[in-house]
Design an enzyme around this catalytic site. Structure first.
Site, PDB file in Angstrom:
ATOM      1  N   LYS A  70       0.843  -1.204   0.000  1.00  0.00           N
ATOM      2  CA  LYS A  70       0.000   0.000   0.000  1.00  0.00           C
ATOM      3  C   LYS A  70       0.876   1.252   0.000  1.00  0.00           C
ATOM      4  CE  LYS A  70      -3.385   2.480   2.927  1.00  0.00           C
ATOM      5  NZ  LYS A  70      -4.257   2.430   4.121  1.00  0.00           N
ATOM      6  N   ASP A 108      -2.860   9.926   4.046  1.00  0.00           N
ATOM      7  CA  ASP A 108      -4.254   9.515   4.184  1.00  0.00           C
ATOM      8  C   ASP A 108      -4.976  10.475   5.129  1.00  0.00           C
ATOM      9  OD1 ASP A 108      -6.666   8.255   4.352  1.00  0.00           O
ATOM     10  OD2 ASP A 108      -5.946   6.533   5.533  1.00  0.00           O
ATOM     11  N   LYS A 150     -10.408  12.352   8.663  1.00  0.00           N
ATOM     12  CA  LYS A 150      -9.969  11.866   9.968  1.00  0.00           C
ATOM     13  C   LYS A 150      -9.946  13.011  10.972  1.00  0.00           C
ATOM     14  CE  LYS A 150      -6.840   8.199   8.369  1.00  0.00           C
ATOM     15  NZ  LYS A 150      -7.506   7.066   9.024  1.00  0.00           N
ATOM     16  N   ASP A 189       1.382   6.086   5.727  1.00  0.00           N
ATOM     17  CA  ASP A 189       0.429   5.138   5.141  1.00  0.00           C
ATOM     18  C   ASP A 189       0.948   4.486   3.850  1.00  0.00           C
ATOM     19  OD1 ASP A 189      -1.945   3.861   5.668  1.00  0.00           O
ATOM     20  OD2 ASP A 189      -3.187   5.286   4.544  1.00  0.00           O
ATOM     21  N   GLU A 214      -9.644   3.452   2.107  1.00  0.00           N
ATOM     22  CA  GLU A 214      -9.111   3.619   0.753  1.00  0.00           C
ATOM     23  C   GLU A 214      -8.044   2.591   0.399  1.00  0.00           C
ATOM     24  OE1 GLU A 214      -7.904   5.056   3.322  1.00  0.00           O
ATOM     25  OE2 GLU A 214      -5.747   4.820   3.014  1.00  0.00           O
ATOM     26  N   ARG A 248      -7.810  -0.639   0.894  1.00  0.00           N
ATOM     27  CA  ARG A 248      -8.321  -1.861   0.272  1.00  0.00           C
ATOM     28  C   ARG A 248      -8.742  -1.631  -1.177  1.00  0.00           C
ATOM     29  NH1 ARG A 248     -12.731  -2.408   4.919  1.00  0.00           N
ATOM     30  NH2 ARG A 248     -11.062  -1.304   5.993  1.00  0.00           N
TER      31      ARG A 248
END
Ligand code: BES
Ligand code: MN
Ligand code: ZN
Length: 502
Positions: A267, A272, A279, A290, A351, A353
């Site tokens: 990933k 993020d 968030k 991330d 996001e 996945r």
């Protein structure tokens, strides 16, 4: 750092610091400790009898030798009980030592690896762990400090070994350790850089440089290529960002006679924010990490190119930011994936996945016969396993055991979570095939289960490193910030598979 394997006598060796191992409850000292103890007129025995704590695991006692020895200092390193001394503890202890001696400005140190040999731990593994511990433990990220701390890094590491046969194994261990730990530190650097610098474009540039240095093939899919490949899940995530996405592809073909291809998919969300499902602001800055899964894949591919195991591996890193914007994808949207499956967006913060789904479909298209994905995927995994262990989900127990073994060999804790079919219920879409979130319950598992929807029947293991990729306080060979986790496991897996086949 220069590493010198020497058969110089322990009492004669000239260096800043000599490390002496002190085991708990051992009354009769070994020959090395005795020699030094005698040279120092029994000081070491005195210290041990006055303060038995000095044998406690991780305890360090610094002794100045005032010219009696050629070594300026002796550091007594508490090893704990000999029976419970694992390779990973050796790695952690030398990480601790590396930082302690930095404080006393030692730039040359001597260690005695053969002192640590037990039935379980051979000299090659010990030497490898010692050196990895030192290089990983000394790591600091000073790129942005204008007043860089004085460079007191260890310049010379002497490893004392009198047996020529042992010395040759020791050298093998050192060779591996130097490559592996350098690449773990490279992965750490990539993660520690702020998101404003480490954009998807920058990641691709770094990947290209890294690939060149390690002699592995590099290519990249640009946004237009992703459109042609119908990577709509990845493209949806990227829509809110001004930074163009990149899909990094690194190929290492170490076994042309085999059709087996292992894919490492990492990933690469360079920041993020959560997107429209934004968030909370507290600690949001940590979300620069991330892309740690992608960094681990890059680090591993760089090492694999140098270690040259007989195996074929493709590294895939979908890189994007996840940002809120007028053009961003929204909760409630239905998006297509490269596989053709439709996904209802419950939250734009799930996001990882989405981008992994397309990267995995692409891995299958490239002919992957087994897939390992590595991702800072869920807060739920942090809740379940803390920052101690990474969580695994699989559709293939044989491959999962291989990953767990590699992790154990590498000294990285990983724990398999159950993948019961019942969990799939939570992912059924209302107006589309799938939802991108199964809610709070079993969040780490349903995230993995979502990814499984895209692996077809390829053997697959998912590694959730959300809790282990980035830490708040130093511990053993890990320092504050990025840990470079999973890099060593991936390298070890490649080495293990290659030995298995040949
Ligand atoms: N990148 C995060 C997961 C994460 C959390 C990594 C904490 C490192 C530390 C991921 O994209 C995320 O936001 N996951 C959500 C999923 C949820 C909305 C279904 C989470 O875990 O809250
Ligand atoms: Mn997220
Ligand atoms: Zn994320």
């Amino acid at each position: 750092m220069e590493i010198v394997v020497t058969n110089n006598s322990i009492t004669k060796i000239s260096c800043d610091t000599l490390i002496i191992h002190i085991f708990k409850g051992v009354v009769e000292q070994n020959e090395y400790t005795k020699l030094i103890d005698n040279a120092l007129s029994g000081h070491i025995s005195n210290i041990i009898s006055e303060n038995s704590d000095c044998s406690k695991y991780g305890e360090t006692t610094i002794i100045h030798t005032f010219g009696i020895l050629n070594a300026k200092h002796v550091v007594l390193l508490g090893m704990g009980e000999k029976e419970s001394l694992s390779i990973d503890k050796i790695r952690a202890l030398s990480g601790i030592v590396a930082r302690v001696i930095k404080k006393i400005h030692s730039i040359s140190i001597a260690m005695i690896p053969c002192d640590l040999v037990t039935e379980k731990n051979d000299i090659q593994k010990i030497a490898q762990a010692l050196l990895e511990g030192v290089i990983l433990g000394m790591y600091q990220f000073n790129y942005y400090k204008t007043n860089k701390p004085e460079n007191a890094d260890i310049r010379t590491l002497f490893l004392i070994e009198n047996d020529a046969n042992n010395a040759s194994f020791l050298k093998k261990g050192i060779h591996n350790a130097a490559i592996i730990s350098e690449k773990v530190n490279l992965a750490r650097d990539l993660v520690n850089h702020p998101a404003q610098y480490m954009t998807p474009t920058k990641m691709a540039i770094c990947a290209q440089e890294i690939a060149q240095l390690s002699n592995v093939e590099f290519s990249v899919l640009e946004k237009e290529d992703m459109e042609k490949e119908n990577m709509h899940a990845l493209l949806a995530v990227t829509r809110g960002s001004v930074q163009p996405p990149k899909m990094i592809v690194i190929k290492y073909m170490g076994d042309r006679t085999s059709k087996q291809i292992t894919a490492f998919v990492g990933k690469g969300v360079t920041f993020d924010s959560g997107g429209i499902s934004i968030k909370p602001s507290l600690n949001m800055g940590e979300m620069k990490s991330d892309m740690a899964g992608g960094a681990a894949v890059l680090g591993a591919m760089a090492a694999i190119g140098k270690l040259k195991p007989q195996i074929n591996i493709i590294g895939l890193i979908p890189c994007t930011e996840n940002m809120p914007d007028g053009n961003a994808f929204k909760p409630g949207d239905v998006i297509y994936s490269m596989s053709g499956k439709t996904i209802e967006i419950i939250t734009t913060d799930a996001e990882g996945r989405l981008i992994l789904a397309d990267a995995i479909t692409y891995a299958n298209k490239l002919g992957a016969t087994q897939i390992i994905d590595i991702a800072t995927l869920t807060g739920a995994c942090v809740v379940a396993l803390g920052n101690v262990a990474s969580g695994l989900i699989t559709n293939n127990s044989t491959l999962c055991q291989q990953v767990l073994h590699a992790a154990e060999d590498a000294g990285e804790k990983m724990w398999e979570l159950p993948n019961f079919p019942e969990y799939k219920e939570q992912l059924k879409g209302t107006i589309a095939d799938l939802k991108n979130s199964g809610g709070r319950m079993a969040g780490a598992i349903t995230a993995g289960s979502f990814i499984e929807e895209f692996v077809e029947n390829t053997p697959w293991v998912h590694i959730d490193i959300a809790g282990t990729a980035y830490i708040e306080k130093e511990e053993g060979y890990k320092v504050k910030g990025a840990t470079g986790v999973a890099t060593r496991t991936l390298i070890q897996l490649a080495l293990n598979i290659s030995q298995h086949d040949s």
